[in-house]
Design an enzyme around this catalytic site. Structure first.
Site, PDB file in Angstrom:
ATOM      1  N   GLY A  46       0.765  -1.241   0.000  1.00  0.00           N
ATOM      2  CA  GLY A  46       0.000   0.000   0.000  1.00  0.00           C
ATOM      3  C   GLY A  46       0.795   1.289   0.000  1.00  0.00           C
ATOM      4  O   GLY A  46       0.305   2.319  -0.476  1.00  0.00           O
ATOM      5  N   ASP A 101       0.692   3.385   4.413  1.00  0.00           N
ATOM      6  CA  ASP A 101      -0.362   4.059   3.660  1.00  0.00           C
ATOM      7  C   ASP A 101      -1.470   4.502   4.607  1.00  0.00           C
ATOM      8  O   ASP A 101      -1.915   5.638   4.601  1.00  0.00           O
ATOM      9  CB  ASP A 101      -0.923   3.157   2.543  1.00  0.00           C
ATOM     10  CG  ASP A 101      -1.348   1.776   3.048  1.00  0.00           C
ATOM     11  OD1 ASP A 101      -1.062   1.434   4.214  1.00  0.00           O
ATOM     12  OD2 ASP A 101      -1.960   1.025   2.273  1.00  0.00           O
ATOM     13  N   ASP A 104      -5.226   1.486  10.394  1.00  0.00           N
ATOM     14  CA  ASP A 104      -6.642   1.208  10.619  1.00  0.00           C
ATOM     15  C   ASP A 104      -6.809   0.722  12.070  1.00  0.00           C
ATOM     16  O   ASP A 104      -6.966   1.532  12.980  1.00  0.00           O
ATOM     17  CB  ASP A 104      -7.063   0.163   9.571  1.00  0.00           C
ATOM     18  CG  ASP A 104      -8.543  -0.148   9.574  1.00  0.00           C
ATOM     19  OD1 ASP A 104      -9.323   0.736   9.943  1.00  0.00           O
ATOM     20  OD2 ASP A 104      -8.926  -1.262   9.200  1.00  0.00           O
ATOM     21  N   LYS A 132      -7.034   6.173  11.003  1.00  0.00           N
ATOM     22  CA  LYS A 132      -8.428   6.167  11.449  1.00  0.00           C
ATOM     23  C   LYS A 132      -8.422   6.119  12.976  1.00  0.00           C
ATOM     24  O   LYS A 132      -8.436   5.037  13.569  1.00  0.00           O
ATOM     25  CB  LYS A 132      -9.152   4.932  10.890  1.00  0.00           C
ATOM     26  CG  LYS A 132      -9.168   4.835   9.365  1.00  0.00           C
ATOM     27  CD  LYS A 132      -9.922   3.590   8.898  1.00  0.00           C
ATOM     28  CE  LYS A 132      -9.724   3.332   7.425  1.00  0.00           C
ATOM     29  NZ  LYS A 132     -10.305   2.059   6.957  1.00  0.00           N
ATOM     30  N   PHE A 153     -13.904   3.352   4.298  1.00  0.00           N
ATOM     31  CA  PHE A 153     -12.986   2.584   3.465  1.00  0.00           C
ATOM     32  C   PHE A 153     -12.557   3.426   2.279  1.00  0.00           C
ATOM     33  O   PHE A 153     -13.380   4.007   1.581  1.00  0.00           O
ATOM     34  CB  PHE A 153     -13.634   1.278   2.993  1.00  0.00           C
ATOM     35  CG  PHE A 153     -12.630   0.353   2.365  1.00  0.00           C
ATOM     36  CD1 PHE A 153     -11.806  -0.428   3.154  1.00  0.00           C
ATOM     37  CD2 PHE A 153     -12.478   0.313   0.984  1.00  0.00           C
ATOM     38  CE1 PHE A 153     -10.843  -1.260   2.577  1.00  0.00           C
ATOM     39  CE2 PHE A 153     -11.513  -0.513   0.398  1.00  0.00           C
ATOM     40  CZ  PHE A 153     -10.702  -1.297   1.197  1.00  0.00           C
ATOM     41  N   ASP A 160      -5.797  -0.450  -2.065  1.00  0.00           N
ATOM     42  CA  ASP A 160      -6.646  -1.255  -2.944  1.00  0.00           C
ATOM     43  C   ASP A 160      -7.943  -1.686  -2.295  1.00  0.00           C
ATOM     44  O   ASP A 160      -8.085  -1.677  -1.068  1.00  0.00           O
ATOM     45  CB  ASP A 160      -5.891  -2.521  -3.376  1.00  0.00           C
ATOM     46  CG  ASP A 160      -5.789  -3.535  -2.240  1.00  0.00           C
ATOM     47  OD1 ASP A 160      -5.380  -3.135  -1.129  1.00  0.00           O
ATOM     48  OD2 ASP A 160      -6.143  -4.703  -2.453  1.00  0.00           O
ATOM     49  N   ARG A 166      -5.158   0.528  -6.827  1.00  0.00           N
ATOM     50  CA  ARG A 166      -3.885   1.064  -6.319  1.00  0.00           C
ATOM     51  C   ARG A 166      -3.306   2.153  -7.209  1.00  0.00           C
ATOM     52  O   ARG A 166      -2.641   3.067  -6.743  1.00  0.00           O
ATOM     53  CB  ARG A 166      -2.833  -0.051  -6.218  1.00  0.00           C
ATOM     54  CG  ARG A 166      -3.104  -1.078  -5.144  1.00  0.00           C
ATOM     55  CD  ARG A 166      -1.845  -1.899  -4.903  1.00  0.00           C
ATOM     56  NE  ARG A 166      -2.135  -3.136  -4.200  1.00  0.00           N
ATOM     57  CZ  ARG A 166      -2.258  -3.247  -2.887  1.00  0.00           C
ATOM     58  NH1 ARG A 166      -2.136  -2.183  -2.131  1.00  0.00           N
ATOM     59  NH2 ARG A 166      -2.510  -4.408  -2.325  1.00  0.00           N
TER      60      ARG A 166
END
Ligand code: IMP
Length: 177
Positions: A46, A101, A104, A132, A153, A160, A166
């Site tokens: 990512g 990237d 989460d 996040k 998301f 991706d 991507r």
């Protein structure tokens, strides 16, 4: 609006917004690491676009390598992470910056800290384009955070949805009807 695997996504962060923020992050890193060795470790896949633009904006001597992990989402093995590729450059007793990237749940970052310190790294800083905060359970400090976002998301700019998206130069977010 774009569609990937039948799922709709709408524009979220434009190329200009992303690139301007990357320039700011690059300046902060340059200042903090002035006259100090700078090693960036990108988390594949990512982070490939982000680390590419970030290292160009930093514009000084940098060592760059990558780490690749696979996380399982099965009910039994949720949160289990496996190493697929580890840095080949010498990181023993070195200070490194992990380039992500997106952070989460924070599981990956926690695993990376554990693994990299086990490899003898002296100190780790984190640089992520997105995070996040509503979902991140990691206690690790994010030293360089591009943007804090909601529990949404996103795809594009290296990230991706099931293998697609991507290569999109902007960031899109899921369209909730
Ligand atoms: P964490 O271990 O839950 O923090 O997840 C980190 C990894 O999950 C990231 O490096 C991404 O590869 C992936 N990921 C998490 N959220 C998203 C998203 O919104 N879009 C695409 N990939 C994501």
């Amino acid at each position: 609006m774009i569609e990937l695997h039948g799922k709709k996504f709408i524009p979220f962060l434009t190329s200009d917004v992303i690139q301007n923020r990357i320039k700011e992050l690059a300046e902060l890193i340059k200042k903090d690491f002035f006259e100090r060795e700078l090693i960036l470790i990108g988390v594949m896949n990512g982070s490939y676009m982000f680390i590419s633009d970030l290292c160009k904006a930093i514009d000084r001597e940098i060592s760059i390598d990558f780490i690749r992990v696979k996380s399982y989402e099965g009910t039994e093995s949720k949160g289990k992470i496996e190493l697929l590729y580890g840095p080949q450059i010498d990181i023993k007793n070195k200070e490194i910056i992990i380039i992500e990237d997106i952070i989460d749940t924070g599981l990956t970052i926690d695993w990376l800290f554990h693994y990299l310190y086990e490899q003898g790294v002296r100190d780790i800083k984190i640089c992520t384009l997105l995070s996040k905060p509503g979902k991140n359970k990691s206690k690790q400090k994010i030293n360089y955070n591009g943007f804090s976002i909601e529990n949404q998301f996103v795809v594009g700019y290296g990230m991706d949805f099931d293998g697609l998206g991507r290569n999109i130069p902007e960031i899109f977010t899921e369209f909730i009807e």
